[in-house]
Design a protein around this motif. Structure first.
Motif, PDB file in Angstrom:
ATOM      1  N   ARG A  93       0.833  -1.203   0.000  1.00  0.00           N
ATOM      2  CA  ARG A  93       0.000   0.000   0.000  1.00  0.00           C
ATOM      3  C   ARG A  93       0.870   1.256   0.000  1.00  0.00           C
ATOM      4  NH1 ARG A  93      -5.288   2.068  -0.795  1.00  0.00           N
ATOM      5  NH2 ARG A  93      -5.367   4.056   0.294  1.00  0.00           N
ATOM      6  N   HIS A  94       1.882   1.312   0.841  1.00  0.00           N
ATOM      7  CA  HIS A  94       2.755   2.482   0.906  1.00  0.00           C
ATOM      8  C   HIS A  94       3.539   2.670  -0.388  1.00  0.00           C
ATOM      9  CE1 HIS A  94       2.895   2.960   5.578  1.00  0.00           C
ATOM     10  NE2 HIS A  94       1.920   3.647   5.025  1.00  0.00           N
ATOM     11  N   ARG A  99      -0.843   8.410  -0.188  1.00  0.00           N
ATOM     12  CA  ARG A  99      -1.619   9.010   0.900  1.00  0.00           C
ATOM     13  C   ARG A  99      -2.857   8.185   1.235  1.00  0.00           C
ATOM     14  NH1 ARG A  99      -2.442  12.672  -3.590  1.00  0.00           N
ATOM     15  NH2 ARG A  99      -0.688  13.826  -2.749  1.00  0.00           N
ATOM     16  N   THR A 101      -3.707   6.435   4.116  1.00  0.00           N
ATOM     17  CA  THR A 101      -3.592   5.183   4.854  1.00  0.00           C
ATOM     18  C   THR A 101      -3.450   5.497   6.344  1.00  0.00           C
ATOM     19  OG1 THR A 101      -2.518   4.085   2.987  1.00  0.00           O
ATOM     20  CG2 THR A 101      -2.285   3.051   5.150  1.00  0.00           C
ATOM     21  N   VAL A 118       6.157   6.341  12.000  1.00  0.00           N
ATOM     22  CA  VAL A 118       4.984   6.625  11.188  1.00  0.00           C
ATOM     23  C   VAL A 118       3.820   7.017  12.095  1.00  0.00           C
ATOM     24  CG1 VAL A 118       3.305   5.647   9.571  1.00  0.00           C
ATOM     25  CG2 VAL A 118       5.720   5.069   9.365  1.00  0.00           C
ATOM     26  N   ASP A 154       0.737  13.410   1.787  1.00  0.00           N
ATOM     27  CA  ASP A 154       1.424  12.132   1.741  1.00  0.00           C
ATOM     28  C   ASP A 154       1.619  11.567   3.144  1.00  0.00           C
ATOM     29  OD1 ASP A 154       1.538  12.498  -0.947  1.00  0.00           O
ATOM     30  OD2 ASP A 154       3.704  12.794  -1.073  1.00  0.00           O
ATOM     31  N   ASP A 155       1.207  10.310   3.343  1.00  0.00           N
ATOM     32  CA  ASP A 155       1.490   9.639   4.609  1.00  0.00           C
ATOM     33  C   ASP A 155       2.318   8.380   4.405  1.00  0.00           C
ATOM     34  OD1 ASP A 155      -0.410   7.664   3.722  1.00  0.00           O
ATOM     35  OD2 ASP A 155      -2.018   8.858   4.588  1.00  0.00           O
ATOM     36  N   SER A 156       2.616   8.048   3.147  1.00  0.00           N
ATOM     37  CA  SER A 156       3.508   6.934   2.862  1.00  0.00           C
ATOM     38  C   SER A 156       4.947   7.359   3.091  1.00  0.00           C
ATOM     39  CB  SER A 156       3.344   6.459   1.416  1.00  0.00           C
ATOM     40  OG  SER A 156       4.439   5.662   1.022  1.00  0.00           O
TER      41      SER A 156
END
Length: 457
Positions: A93-94, A99, A101, A118, A154-156
């Motif tokens: 997923r990452h 983004r 997640t 994270v 972005d959260d990856s």
């Protein structure tokens, strides 16, 4: 605007199923976490949760999982217990999605170094692994998902740390088709759950529908649920026929092969069942689950040989006890193969002396599990141990607890069968075992109550 555009966006949930114990011996009931924390949070954010089915069969069927990871705009991952399937899916997923997640975990979880920094949300559980004080994690997860919808960033960690990575834009027609598949799968699951309550004919009616004629075109989760629904209504021949029609990757899954062995044994095809399960052990190694199923085959064959007075009965009894014991040695926390091993040791001409050494370990495993997150098998094991220990009062107490948690007639039948074997063996030795018979009778009565309804004639 079509129907798919009017519906809430999908949110893929990556997490284990049922109750799982981590390396520290802490149990988490992930089904309850999903029901009481994740699903309400996703709904509060205006999304619809889609939970992974592949973990049920070991995560080996990748196509549906890849589709969910790529085509769901939003995702929630519960990394409690360091489940390898969840981490594998989170990594994909990452890598695919920069983004949207959200990560959460049970309070007290030791996070691996690679993911410790994270952004993540914790939740609390009680001693039985049930979520408590859920309002805070619900609101935090919902807020993070709403933020992802309204002000995405972005959260990856991959996209955060590496500039200029390609970002794939997925054609909306693909997501529309995917949405229809998800809705189709959910309808089947709901129908199967209702059919199991109605009985075998209702489940087999669904299995014979034209839409399930070619399983290559059917969602993996539907096939798995249908397979297990047939098991729940004791349609073992139908299970075997369904397995024969499954796509090869699904047939190769460890859990599906184990359940095939179970069905073959119930149909009296002992040699075929033994071959299937021994091949699984050769490929994956011994385990409490596979050895438990193989041990049951030898146990059934021993009982048949004993009734007919055939000389191989003694060898089959020994093989059954050894197979169960090997499974127990693979995971001392799983008392099921352990209780079968010590019960079968009781059946020998002279009780195996190692029974006295193993029995307290089995009792400890079952009692610890019962304290944290009891199910039927925990108390059924304690019931059998009380009978082996010649303690009628404790046996009655444990039976009451077991029957309060019984879900299916075959579970109760299995326990009654074991008690009968103990009673018959002790009676043949001249020991007074009449006190066991009322326990068997109570179990038989409970089994009749739990039996799926028979079709009207």
């Amino acid at each position: 605007m079509d129907d798919t555009e009017q519906q809430a966006p999908l949110c893929f949930v990556l997490m284990p199923f049922s109750k799982k114990m981590d390396a520290a011996g802490r149990v988490t009931n992930f089904d309850t976490v999903y029901q009481k924390v994740i699903a309400p949070a996703v709904a509060q954010a205006g999304l619809e949760p889609v939970r992974a089915d592949e973990e049920k069969i070991g995560g080996t069927i990748h196509k549906p999982m890849f589709e969910r990871l790529m085509l769901c705009h939003y995702a929630v991952a519960d990394i409690t217990g360091a489940n390898p399937n969840v981490f594998y899916e989170l990594g994909i997923r990452h890598a695919l999605r920069p983004r949207s997640t959200v990560i959460l975990f049970r309070e007290g979880t030791v996070l691996p170094f690679d993911i410790a920094l994270v952004r993540a949300i914790s939740y609390k559980t009680d001693g039985a692994g049930e979520p408590v004080e859920v309002d805070t994690p619900i609101s935090l997860v919902a807020a993070q998902l709403r933020e992802a919808r309204g002000n995405p960033h972005d959260d990856s960690p991959i996209f955060q740390l590496i500039d200029d990575l390609p970002r794939w834009e997925i054609d909306h027609t693909k997501t529309d088709v995917f949405r229809k598949i998800v809705d189709y799968s959910k309808r089947y699951k709901d129908r199967l759950a209702s059919a199991v309550k109605q009985g075998g004919d209702a489940v087999q009616a669904i299995a014979s529908e034209p839409g399930l004629a070619n399983l290559l075109d059917v969602e993996t989760g539907i096939v798995v649920d249908l397979f297990l629904s047939l098991r729940d209504v004791k349609a073992h021949d139908a299970m075997i026929k369904l397995y024969d029609r499954m796509p090869l990757p699904l047939q190769r899954a460890k859990m599906m092969r184990e359940q095939l062995g179970f069905a073959l044994n119930r149909e009296g095809r002992f040699e075929d069942a033994e071959k299937v399960l021994k091949t699984v052990i050769e490929e994956f190694g011994p385990s409490s689950e596979t050895n438990g199923l193989l041990g049951r085959i030898y146990k059934d064959r021993w009982e048949a040989a004993r009734k007919e007075g055939r000389p191989e009965a003694r060898a089959l009894l020994k093989r059954a006890a050894e197979t169960y014991l090997q499974g127990f040695e693979m995971d001392w926390r799983d008392a099921y193969p352990g209780i079968n091993a010590v019960t079968l040791m009781e059946m020998m001409d002279k009780p195996d002396p190692s029974q006295a050494r193993i029995l307290p370990v089995v009792r400890f495993a079952a009692s610890q599990k019962a304290k944290k997150s009891a199910d039927y098998w925990d108390y059924a094991t304690l019931l059998e141990l009380a009978v082996l220990g010649r303690d009628p009062a404790d046996a009655e107490d444990q039976m009451a607890e077991a029957l309060a948690l019984a879900r299916a007639s075959w579970e109760v039948d299995s326990t009654a069968r074991n008690l009968r074997l103990v009673r018959e063996t002790r009676t043949a030795r001249g020991e007074d075992a009449a006190w066991i018979k009322p326990l068997e009778d109570a179990l038989a009565q409970a089994s009749r109550r739990l039996e799926p309804p028979k079709p009207a004639t």
